[in-house]
Design a protein around this motif. Structure first.
Motif, PDB file in Angstrom:
ATOM      1  N   MET A  88     -52.366 -85.994 -24.146  1.00 30.61           N
ATOM      2  CA  MET A  88     -52.783 -85.496 -22.837  1.00 30.61           C
ATOM      3  C   MET A  88     -53.156 -86.653 -21.924  1.00 30.61           C
ATOM      4  O   MET A  88     -54.095 -87.372 -22.203  1.00 30.61           O
ATOM      5  CB  MET A  88     -54.008 -84.597 -23.025  1.00 30.61           C
TER       6      MET A  88
ATOM      7  N   ARG B  42     -57.408 -76.867 -21.759  1.00 28.77           N
ATOM      8  CA  ARG B  42     -57.716 -78.279 -22.005  1.00 28.77           C
ATOM      9  C   ARG B  42     -58.444 -78.452 -23.331  1.00 28.77           C
ATOM     10  O   ARG B  42     -58.179 -79.385 -24.084  1.00 28.77           O
ATOM     11  CB  ARG B  42     -58.587 -78.812 -20.869  1.00 28.77           C
TER      12      ARG B  42
ATOM     13  N   GLU C 125     -55.978 -78.156 -26.105  1.00 28.87           N
ATOM     14  CA  GLU C 125     -55.144 -79.355 -26.191  1.00 28.87           C
ATOM     15  C   GLU C 125     -55.871 -80.454 -26.956  1.00 28.87           C
ATOM     16  O   GLU C 125     -55.307 -81.093 -27.852  1.00 28.87           O
ATOM     17  CB  GLU C 125     -54.798 -79.864 -24.786  1.00 28.87           C
TER      18      GLU C 125
END
Lengths: 280, 376
Positions: B1, A150, A153
């Protein structure tokens, strides 16, 4: 009530349109000794909006941020995020509830790597306990892998992935400012407070920052409250603006309204208090 | 995301990923350093005394105990950025607790306070359990001493921890004589335990001497593995963030109060266990003086020299600073002068310690990364 349970009970239902404002602040105030730093500050922040908070130096803007994030406790008033009260909560609990912030004077963890800075913020939402860490159970490996993924990202979205293993303190100033925003987003906030994100950036960096702030709002569905001295930037990107002067809200409205408000002009140009009225 | 992928607590608690039931591959990987450490400890136990003689074995044992104390202190001083100079207080508390359990426990179980059983025999198991208990009692004290750290910083916290060590020292001086007669102890009631019969100012003499290379280096292994795993994982990063910037740490959702107290508790546990080893070392009589600030300061110097947060740095510093005075016996009286000069030099030349926040293997990191890049 633990920080985790606060968060889990307030997960937004993405399918349902929420009519109630996300963050509702009414009449909070704080004094330091005889100085009334902020008085009767009210704010209503719906989901996914971009609001500005402006005012001359010393107007109490950062104090408002410190009140919202639990660094200071307000003497009076109410603060609610969705349906939970933020009064009396500690800063880490408020972050867990979903309010994240950046700092006016950058406060990264300079001797941790860029990746670790982001991972640290992300672990708020990870349930790894001490025992799992020490025994290196599969839960540990899984949650560390998720955290890292995460974080990478997020770093990629902000084009910092190539710097992931550098120390945060060694980044350029512009990158440090960007990393602060990444780190705040890593806590999965619903409200993001940005304290002078454009300070010290050159015009080109400011333009790109304006663009990213809009993108953050759309991509992460966060409500953003922005303190900024660069009027061009604020007027350009903010939907509504609150103006503080000497701790008092003197005006609130769309950029057009703010630009033409005599009190705001007086506060910024330092005119005599009554000159505002003299325009009419 | 997309936002929804932020891990909601519900999705993480499915039975398939609830921890201990993981693949055996992972579990073995996690145990590997412990097994390797135990193998090393066993090898030391059986090879070193024969190869190097009792004198050097003794130094290696001393170094091991110092490593446990310095590495555990580094969790508080190095990783969490608090400043504790009362570590010897925890050590003495653990040592005396373990001593009471083995000394009087042996009397109740076997009718004498002497050594009982051989390697890994019943006596040694009692000793290991006592060290564990000493660690736990110290951990409780660590919790109590950790609480002021929530309100105090820097020098003020240092004074509180210094005070803790001195309080321990004075309390231990006020204790009663050791009871050496097993029959008398068995027939006497609970009243003979007040004040605790641990020797007063003279020290707790007559403890069975169970401490061996095996036990000390097993503890070293556990300490180093725990410290390292903390350092490179989420809970450790939370501690480090407290050191770096408390305000930013809070804003990132770190409960700084919890982190500080946890650091004190973990450090005190290992100090207490190491105290148990120290009390049962042959040639040593644990005495109230061992709780005092001089000993605490030795460990502070080791952590400062090794580098805040560097486990390998502190480990090396602890080993060197234990062995060096032995090698330089003739200059014993200059030891404190040299320490003081060393500290001043460090502050001037390299305030972050020899290794700073790095580990010794970080030296090879650029090399390894280059190789990884070259490989694909």
């Amino acid at each position: 009530m633990t920080a985790d349970s606060i968060h889990s009970t307030t997960q937004p239902d993405s399918g349902i349109v929420q009519l109630a404002p996300l963050l509702r602040v009414s009449d909070i105030g704080i004094s330091f000794g005889g100085l009334k730093a902020v008085q009767q500050f009210s704010l209503s922040l719906p989901q996914s909006v971009l609001y500005g908070l402006i005012g001359p130096n010393g107007a109490g803007k950062t104090t408002v941020f410190n009140l919202l994030t639990g660094v200071y406790q307000p003497d009076s008033g109410k603060m609610n995020l969705s349906d939970i009260s933020l009064i009396g909560r500690k800063p880490h609990q408020i972050t867990a509830a979903g309010i994240a912030r950046t700092f006016q004077n950058i406060r990264l963890f300079p001797s941790l790597s860029v990746l670790d800075n982001v991972r640290l913020a992300g672990q708020l939402r990870s349930s790894e306990g001490l025992l799992h860490t020490l025994l290196r159970t599969s839960l540990h490996h899984q949650s560390e892998a998720e955290l890292k993924q995460r974080a990478m990202e997020l770093l990629e979205i902000f084009e910092l992935q190539h710097r992931a293993h550098e120390l945060a303190g060694n980044l350029s100033y512009g990158h440090q400012r960007r990393l602060e925003i990444v780190r705040a987003l890593a806590t999965s906030p619903r409200v993001l407070l940005l304290d002078e994100p454009a300070a010290g950036l050159n015009p080109q960096e400011k333009r790109s920052l304006a663009q990213s702030i809009r993108e953050i709002r759309d991509r992460f569905q966060v409500a953003i409250l922005l303190i900024e001295h660069d009027m061009g930037l604020v007027m350009d990107i903010c939907e509504r603006i609150v103006v503080l002067d000497h701790g008092v809200t003197i005006c609130e409205g769309t950029p057009d309204v703010i630009q033409n408000d005599p009190q705001v002009i007086a506060a910024y140009l330092g005119a005599a208090p009554d000159s505002g009225q003299n325009i009419f | 995301m997309p936002r929804d992928s932020t891990q909601s607590p519900q999705t993480r608690l499915t039975p398939a990923n609830s921890g201990f039931s993981g693949t055996t591959g992972n579990a073995w990987y996690g145990l590997f350093p412990l097994v390797a450490g135990l193998a090393m400890a066993t090898a030391l136990q059986f090879i070193l005394p024969g190869a190097a003689g009792p004198y050097y074995s003794r130094i290696v044992i001393d170094a091991g105990i110092a490593i446990v104390l310095a590495v555990s202190l580094n969790i508080v001083n190095g990783m969490t950025g608090q400043f504790s100079i009362g570590h010897a207080g925890f050590m003495a508390l653990g040592g005396y607790t373990a001593g009471i359990l083995t000394h009087y426990g042996s009397m109740l179980l076997w009718g004498s306070a002497g050594r009982h059983g051989g390697f890994l025999g019943s006596g040694e198991l009692l000793f290991a359990a006592s060290c564990l208990a000493g660690g736990l009692i110290s951990a409780v004290a660590g919790y109590v001493v950790g609480l002021p750290s929530l309100r105090l910083r820097g020098d003020y916290l240092a004074i509180v921890t210094l005070g803790f060590g001195e309080i321990m020292r004075v309390i231990l001086q006020q204790t009663g004589r050791v009871i050496d007669d097993a029959e008398k102890f068995r027939s006497g009631g609970l009243s003979q335990l007040i004040p605790p019969p641990v020797g007063g100012a003279v020290g707790f003499d007559g403890l069975p001497k169970y401490t061996s290379l095996f036990w000390v280096y097993s503890l070293v292994t556990v300490t180093v593995v725990v410290a390292y795993r903390l350092k490179v994982s989420s809970p450790g990063r939370a501690m480090i963030s407290v050191r770096e910037d408390e305000i930013a740490a809070q804003a990132m959702g770190v409960d700084i109060a919890r982190q500080k107290v946890m650091a004190f508790v973990i450090a005190a546990f290992f100090a207490g266990a190491a105290g148990g080893m120290f009390a049962h070392e042959s040639g040593v009589i644990i005495s109230p003086r061992d709780a005092g600030f001089q000993r605490s300061f030795d460990y502070v110097i080791m952590t400062v020299l090794g580098g805040r947060g560097s486990i390998s740095g502190v480990l090396i510093a602890a080993a060197v600073l234990t062995a060096l005075p032995e090698m330089l016996r003739d200059f014993e009286q200059y030891r404190l002068i040299v320490y003081a000069l060393l500290l001043i030099m460090m502050m001037l030349v390299r305030p972050q310690g020899l290794f700073g926040i790095h580990e010794i293997w970080d030296l090879f990191a650029p090399f390894l990364r280059r190789q990884q890049k070259a490989a694909p």
